[in-house]
Design a protein around this motif. Structure first.
Motif, PDB file in Angstrom:
ATOM      1  N   UNK A   1      37.094  34.676  85.408  1.00  0.00           N
ATOM      2  CA  UNK A   1      37.442  35.907  86.111  1.00  0.00           C
ATOM      3  C   UNK A   1      36.402  36.971  85.794  1.00  0.00           C
ATOM      4  N   UNK A   2      36.067  37.775  86.822  1.00  0.00           N
ATOM      5  CA  UNK A   2      35.099  38.823  86.639  1.00  0.00           C
ATOM      6  C   UNK A   2      35.697  40.131  87.122  1.00  0.00           C
ATOM      7  N   UNK A   3      35.653  41.164  86.308  1.00  0.00           N
ATOM      8  CA  UNK A   3      36.217  42.455  86.673  1.00  0.00           C
ATOM      9  C   UNK A   3      35.096  43.416  87.037  1.00  0.00           C
ATOM     10  N   UNK A   4      35.324  44.334  87.994  1.00  0.00           N
ATOM     11  CA  UNK A   4      34.343  45.382  88.246  1.00  0.00           C
ATOM     12  C   UNK A   4      34.102  46.182  86.968  1.00  0.00           C
ATOM     13  N   UNK A   5      32.884  46.676  86.822  1.00  0.00           N
ATOM     14  CA  UNK A   5      32.506  47.353  85.579  1.00  0.00           C
ATOM     15  C   UNK A   5      33.418  48.542  85.249  1.00  0.00           C
ATOM     16  N   UNK A   6      33.951  49.215  86.274  1.00  0.00           N
ATOM     17  CA  UNK A   6      34.730  50.426  86.023  1.00  0.00           C
ATOM     18  C   UNK A   6      36.193  50.135  85.737  1.00  0.00           C
ATOM     19  N   UNK A   7      36.618  48.876  85.859  1.00  0.00           N
ATOM     20  CA  UNK A   7      38.020  48.520  85.641  1.00  0.00           C
ATOM     21  C   UNK A   7      38.211  48.033  84.209  1.00  0.00           C
ATOM     22  N   UNK A   8      39.067  48.693  83.413  1.00  0.00           N
ATOM     23  CA  UNK A   8      39.248  48.238  82.029  1.00  0.00           C
ATOM     24  C   UNK A   8      39.943  46.885  81.967  1.00  0.00           C
ATOM     25  N   UNK A   9      39.624  46.136  80.937  1.00  0.00           N
ATOM     26  CA  UNK A   9      40.274  44.855  80.689  1.00  0.00           C
ATOM     27  C   UNK A   9      41.695  45.116  80.219  1.00  0.00           C
ATOM     28  N   UNK A  10      42.655  44.456  80.852  1.00  0.00           N
ATOM     29  CA  UNK A  10      44.067  44.615  80.483  1.00  0.00           C
ATOM     30  C   UNK A  10      44.388  43.631  79.362  1.00  0.00           C
ATOM     31  N   UNK A  11      44.866  44.161  78.248  1.00  0.00           N
ATOM     32  CA  UNK A  11      45.040  43.372  77.030  1.00  0.00           C
ATOM     33  C   UNK A  11      46.467  43.464  76.504  1.00  0.00           C
ATOM     34  N   UNK A  12      47.012  42.330  76.064  1.00  0.00           N
ATOM     35  CA  UNK A  12      48.239  42.310  75.271  1.00  0.00           C
ATOM     36  C   UNK A  12      47.845  41.973  73.840  1.00  0.00           C
TER      37      UNK A  12
END
Length: 220
Positions: free
Chosen positions: A1-12
């Motif tokens: 999976x690749x996220x746009x640079x401005x979107x933070x990684x969602x973490x548990x």
């Protein structure tokens, strides 16, 4: 999976020590690249949090009351489209870490790692990379040699020159997309190379392949 640079990684974040969770949350969220969407004090709460929040990454302590991190890890990795899961541990839990490697954890991090290293690891995991704290690598390799899990002298000459390049970048924690950019290949081509490398080395996942690469060092 690749996220746009401005979107933070969602973490548990799962750990039974509330104070540690609070401190890690502050460190991880400090520069905006990571958002801790939920915390959990045991494996059951972790599974519930992942179901509700659908995070990109889960950081999991292996030693927790009730359902421990290993049981939760097994359950998570049996799901369809699970998050990337990294084990968060301490130096004195080698047996847990070794088992987590065999179960299929995608990362191994120490709780005393530098904040920037932890953030980078979470971002790399979200992108599909495999993350190994060098200190954990140094502890794991002798155990797997003794157990015969990996050959004493892996024959990396079964790999082509390009496959060796892919393995080296994989071992540094890079995702398929990052490897593709580095080598000027398509992501689909890199995915095919990674699959071939795992098959040729007789390992099950990227972390195990990275351990093989670290085992032989720069001798290939």
């Amino acid at each position: 999976m690749r996220l746009p640079d401005h979107v933070p990684v969602r973490l548990v974040l799962a750990d039974d020590e509330a104070l540690l969770r609070r401190g890690l949350r502050v460190l991880l969220e400090a520069d905006g690249r990571v958002e801790v969407v939920a915390e959990a004090a045991d494996g059951a709460a972790l599974l519930d949090a992942v179901r509700r929040h659908r995070p990109d990454v889960a950081l999991v302590d292996v030693q927790m009351p009730g359902m421990d991190g290993l049981a939760a890890l097994r359950a998570l990795l049996a799901w369809t489209n699970p998050p990337a899961v990294a084990v968060l541990t301490t130096f004195d839990l080698d047996d847990y870490v070794a088992t987590a490697l065999e179960v299929g954890a995608q990362g191994f991090l120490l709780k005393d790692a530098e904040p920037e290293a932890l953030v980078r690891a979470v971002v790399d995991l979200a992108a599909g990379g495999a993350v190994l704290d060098p200190r954990i690598t140094a502890r794991l390799l002798p155990r797997f040699r003794t157990a015969g899990r990996f050959r004493q002298n892996p024959q990396l000459d079964v790999l082509s020159a390009r496959e060796k390049q892919v393995l080296a970048l994989l071992a540094s924690g890079q995702s398929n997309n990052a490897i593709a950019v580095n080598l000027g290949l398509s992501e689909a081509t890199v995915k095919s190379y990674v699959s071939t490398v795992l098959t040729k080395l007789g390992v099950e996942n990227r972390v195990q392949a990275a351990l093989v690469a670290h085992q032989v060092g720069g001798a290939w």
